[in-house]
Design a protein around this motif. Structure first.
Motif, PDB file in Angstrom:
ATOM      1  N   LEU A 107      -0.777   5.276  -0.224  1.00  0.00           N
ATOM      2  CA  LEU A 107      -2.220   5.158   0.026  1.00  0.00           C
ATOM      3  C   LEU A 107      -2.895   6.508   0.094  1.00  0.00           C
ATOM      4  CD1 LEU A 107      -3.171   2.766   2.931  1.00  0.00           C
ATOM      5  CD2 LEU A 107      -3.806   2.620   0.541  1.00  0.00           C
TER       6      LEU A 107
ATOM      7  N   ASN B  68       0.789  -1.247   0.000  1.00  0.00           N
ATOM      8  CA  ASN B  68       0.000   0.000   0.000  1.00  0.00           C
ATOM      9  C   ASN B  68       0.812   1.283   0.000  1.00  0.00           C
ATOM     10  OD1 ASN B  68      -2.491  -1.358   0.002  1.00  0.00           O
ATOM     11  ND2 ASN B  68      -2.413  -1.617   2.219  1.00  0.00           N
TER      12      ASN B  68
ATOM     13  N   ASN C 256     -11.109   0.781   2.338  1.00  0.00           N
ATOM     14  CA  ASN C 256     -10.010   0.625   1.396  1.00  0.00           C
ATOM     15  C   ASN C 256      -9.676  -0.845   1.157  1.00  0.00           C
ATOM     16  OD1 ASN C 256      -8.266   2.163  -0.288  1.00  0.00           O
ATOM     17  ND2 ASN C 256      -6.578   1.423   0.957  1.00  0.00           N
TER      18      ASN C 256
ATOM     19  N   TYR D 139       0.236  -0.764  -4.109  1.00  0.00           N
ATOM     20  CA  TYR D 139       0.165   0.701  -4.105  1.00  0.00           C
ATOM     21  C   TYR D 139      -1.245   1.191  -3.834  1.00  0.00           C
ATOM     22  CZ  TYR D 139       4.708   0.653  -6.414  1.00  0.00           C
ATOM     23  OH  TYR D 139       6.033   0.462  -6.696  1.00  0.00           O
ATOM     24  N   GLY D 140      -1.337   2.403  -3.323  1.00  0.00           N
ATOM     25  CA  GLY D 140      -2.601   3.123  -3.384  1.00  0.00           C
ATOM     26  C   GLY D 140      -2.862   3.412  -4.856  1.00  0.00           C
ATOM     27  N   HIS D 141      -4.072   3.168  -5.339  1.00  0.00           N
ATOM     28  CA  HIS D 141      -4.240   3.183  -6.799  1.00  0.00           C
ATOM     29  C   HIS D 141      -4.058   4.560  -7.411  1.00  0.00           C
ATOM     30  CE1 HIS D 141      -8.499   3.893  -5.763  1.00  0.00           C
ATOM     31  NE2 HIS D 141      -8.609   4.431  -6.957  1.00  0.00           N
ATOM     32  N   MET D 142      -4.421   5.609  -6.686  1.00  0.00           N
ATOM     33  CA  MET D 142      -4.225   6.952  -7.235  1.00  0.00           C
ATOM     34  C   MET D 142      -2.743   7.256  -7.367  1.00  0.00           C
ATOM     35  SD  MET D 142      -7.126   8.047  -7.811  1.00  0.00           S
ATOM     36  CE  MET D 142      -8.148   9.436  -7.483  1.00  0.00           C
TER      37      MET D 142
ATOM     38  N   ASN E 183      -8.758  -1.911  -2.410  1.00  0.00           N
ATOM     39  CA  ASN E 183      -7.839  -1.001  -3.093  1.00  0.00           C
ATOM     40  C   ASN E 183      -7.286  -1.583  -4.401  1.00  0.00           C
ATOM     41  OD1 ASN E 183      -5.953   1.109  -3.595  1.00  0.00           O
ATOM     42  ND2 ASN E 183      -4.374  -0.070  -2.548  1.00  0.00           N
ATOM     43  N   TYR E 184      -7.513  -0.871  -5.496  1.00  0.00           N
ATOM     44  CA  TYR E 184      -7.004  -1.222  -6.840  1.00  0.00           C
ATOM     45  C   TYR E 184      -7.564  -2.535  -7.362  1.00  0.00           C
ATOM     46  CZ  TYR E 184      -3.865   0.642 -10.400  1.00  0.00           C
ATOM     47  OH  TYR E 184      -3.357   1.246 -11.512  1.00  0.00           O
TER      48      TYR E 184
END
Lengths: 163, 422
Positions: free
Chosen positions: A64, A61, B186, A88-91, B189-190
């Motif tokens: 994040l 992550n 979260n 990873y945090g997607h953003m 996430n992704y």
């Protein structure tokens, strides 16, 4: 595209609030302010000791929470050549590539602070000593994109993705 | 190795077999450009001097957040949108047309198997149509204008199986909130969520939009539903003939979540997050000051009608404001024809124009003050989202919102629904 450098090692769940902690940031701040204080909460020496070509390696992550593109820009501007993390945090992940900072998702358990590592984005391989860690390789379009400095610079130069 | 729905859709649009983790460049079927992030996309596109190569039929500008414009900067943004669209022959759904995600699904802009993007977190709503839809930043929208394509990392998929019968008084919103609690804000996430299971067939298309809408509120990149007869009937009804995409029997999922909907009761999400979900009885009796039925989550015809059924012949509790925003002109028409608008008005509710309205303070609509409590059919309850950080926002189904507006307190809708049905 190949990168080679020293490793700065972070753990899990390093949020963009740690990349760019509001604690140290003057209300009117420049990119230089953000660079100086990057990761200060978890590694006070990071900004002063990181050299062009060095890599940031983290756990789960990384990046994040926020959509702040600055979190990726600061790393790129400090000379970080590549980020390796387990997730990873997607953003952050999208912002990084869109801003020209290569990011790789791979198993990072075997990588330690100070290791010399080599990353080959095209081959999808990280080398640490005798170890090889595989990841999904970058397609040609994305290699060109990170070399050009990100999505919009890439389109200004190339006009379109390669056929 | 088998593929999930998301892997199949990314493969088809990238022209190459793709699995979770792969980086691909994919053709985009549709780009939703709104008035919140669209103007910045226009700026980036113009500053970079890029050519516009996207098929103009594959995008709309939808003006729904800052309407009626309450500040010159939003009015200027709207001028920018209209000028840019005018220069290139792009369609604009202007102020009052409705909420972007309702327009996209109801006007046939996206259909089964499509890959769509847009400049709003809740673009994932289109997943109910068996499409993959992903929220993007303004620079990415500008890049799609220039190329018709975008790069993606194919997400891992979490499979969600809805099982069991849906109890009386439990609505799609309760299912969406129960799932948000299960996954966490979260937890996905992704990831892509992929919804299926024996209960899906019992959920209306409108309800499915509610559930897909909240995929992003579990951190997911997108949420995509299996298609059935209802999906295809909806698609045909809006003029589409797309072939649906089913997952392979041996598709690889990161994990599978089974949600027994027969065990659900009406719930609310209490502040400060959308996964802070509890049975309504835990909060029943707390006074409310503002109630709202509307938004891209729950402002469709069945939502307006259930609210109208509950309030019909009753009056709002003293001290409660109840706003209702049907999310498109068509829905407004249908709700007027069915008598729902009259019933709401008679009860003391205020029917607002089709727009984002009192969902988020940036719209300048219906913000609340310190010490106030809101019950809303929206999708987010972060402190400060609707004005004062000292206000509390509770999320619930339209039935829960309407029942609470009548009682003046957070109220389980089942008793009033039973009276209405009797």
């Amino acid at each position: 595209m190949k990168m080679k450098g020293r490793v700065f090692r972070f753990g899990d769940n390093v949020s963009t609030d740690v990349h760019l902690s509001v604690k140290y940031r003057p209300p009117e701040h420049t990119l230089e302010d953000l660079k100086r204080d990057a990761f200060r909460e978890i590694d006070p020496d990071f900004a002063s000791s990181v050299r062009a070509g060095d890599l940031v390696v983290a756990g789960e992550n990384f990046g994040l929470v926020s959509s702040r593109a600055d979190a990726a820009v600061v790393l790129r501007e400090l000379g970080v050549s590549c980020v390796l993390a387990k997730s990873y945090g997607h953003m952050f992940y999208r912002n990084a590539i869109n801003m020209g900072l290569p990011v790789v998702e791979c198993d990072t358990d075997a990588i330690r602070a100070g290791d010399e590592v080599e990353v080959d984005l095209e081959a999808g391989a990280v080398r640490v000593g005798d170890e090889r860690i595989d990841f999904s390789p970058y397609p040609a379009a994305l290699l060109t994109m990170v070399s050009a400095g990100g999505l919009i610079p890439f389109l200004k130069e190339e006009g379109d993705y390669p056929a | 190795m088998g593929q999930t729905i998301a892997e199949k859709i990314f493969s088809a649009h990238a022209g190459t077999p793709a699995k979770a983790g792969d980086l691909v460049v994919a053709e985009i079927d549709y780009v939703m450009a709104g008035d919140a992030k669209g103007p910045k996309a226009v700026d980036i596109f113009r500053e970079a001097g890029l050519p516009f190569r996207l098929d103009p039929k594959k995008t709309d500008f939808i003006i729904d957040h800052f309407v009626p414009a309450f500040d010159v900067r939003w009015a200027d943004d709207h001028v920018k949108i209209r000028e840019f669209a005018g220069e290139r022959g792009l369609n604009v759904f202007d102020a009052g047309s409705g909420v972007c995600h309702t327009i996209v699904t109801d006007e046939g802009r996206v259909g089964p198997g499509d890959l769509a993007v847009g400049g709003d977190s809740h673009v994932c709503t289109y997943g109910a149509l068996n499409a993959v839809a992903v929220a993007v930043e303004s620079g990415e929208t500008a890049s799609v204008f220039a190329t018709g394509k975008l790069w993606f990392r194919v997400p891992k998929t979490i499979r969600v199986e809805f099982e069991g019968g849906i109890p009386e008084g439990v609505f799609a919103k309760d299912i969406a909130l129960a799932l948000a609690k299960e996954i966490g804000v979260n937890g996905a996430n992704y990831r892509a969520l992929e919804y299926g299971g024996s209960a899906l067939g019992h959920i209306s298309m409108e309800g499915r939009f509610t559930i897909a809408n909240m995929a992003v509120d579990t951190g997911a990149k997108t949420g995509v539903m299996e298609a059935d007869e209802n999906t295809l009937a909806w698609a045909r009804g809006v003029g589409r003939e797309d072939a649906p995409v089913a997952p392979d029997a041996d598709a690889v999922y990161e994990r599978t979540i089974r949600l027994d909907v027969s065990s659900l009761v009406p719930v609310v999400a209490a502040p400060p997050t959308t996964d802070n979900v509890y049975p309504i009885e835990d909060y029943a009796g707390l006074p409310v000051h503002q109630a709202f039925v509307g938004t891209c989550t729950n402002g469709r015809l069945e939502d307006i009608e259930i609210a109208a059924r509950i309030v019909k012949g009753r009056k709002l509790a003293k001290g409660v404001r109840f706003y209702v925003s049907p999310t498109s002109r068509k829905i407004m028409d249908a709700a007027a024809a069915s008598g729902a608008i009259q019933a709401l008005n008679d009860a003391g509710a205020v029917v607002l124009m089709p727009a984002c309205g009192p969902c988020v303070s940036m719209t300048g609509n219906g913000v609340v003050g310190a010490g106030e409590r809101v019950i809303t059919s929206a999708n987010r309850n972060f402190p400060g989202r609707l004005g004062s950080k000292e206000a509390e926002i509770f999320l619930g189904s339209p039935a829960t919102v309407a029942a609470s507006a009548i009682a003046g307190r957070i109220t389980d809708p089942r008793e009033m629904l039973a009276e209405v049905s009797a």
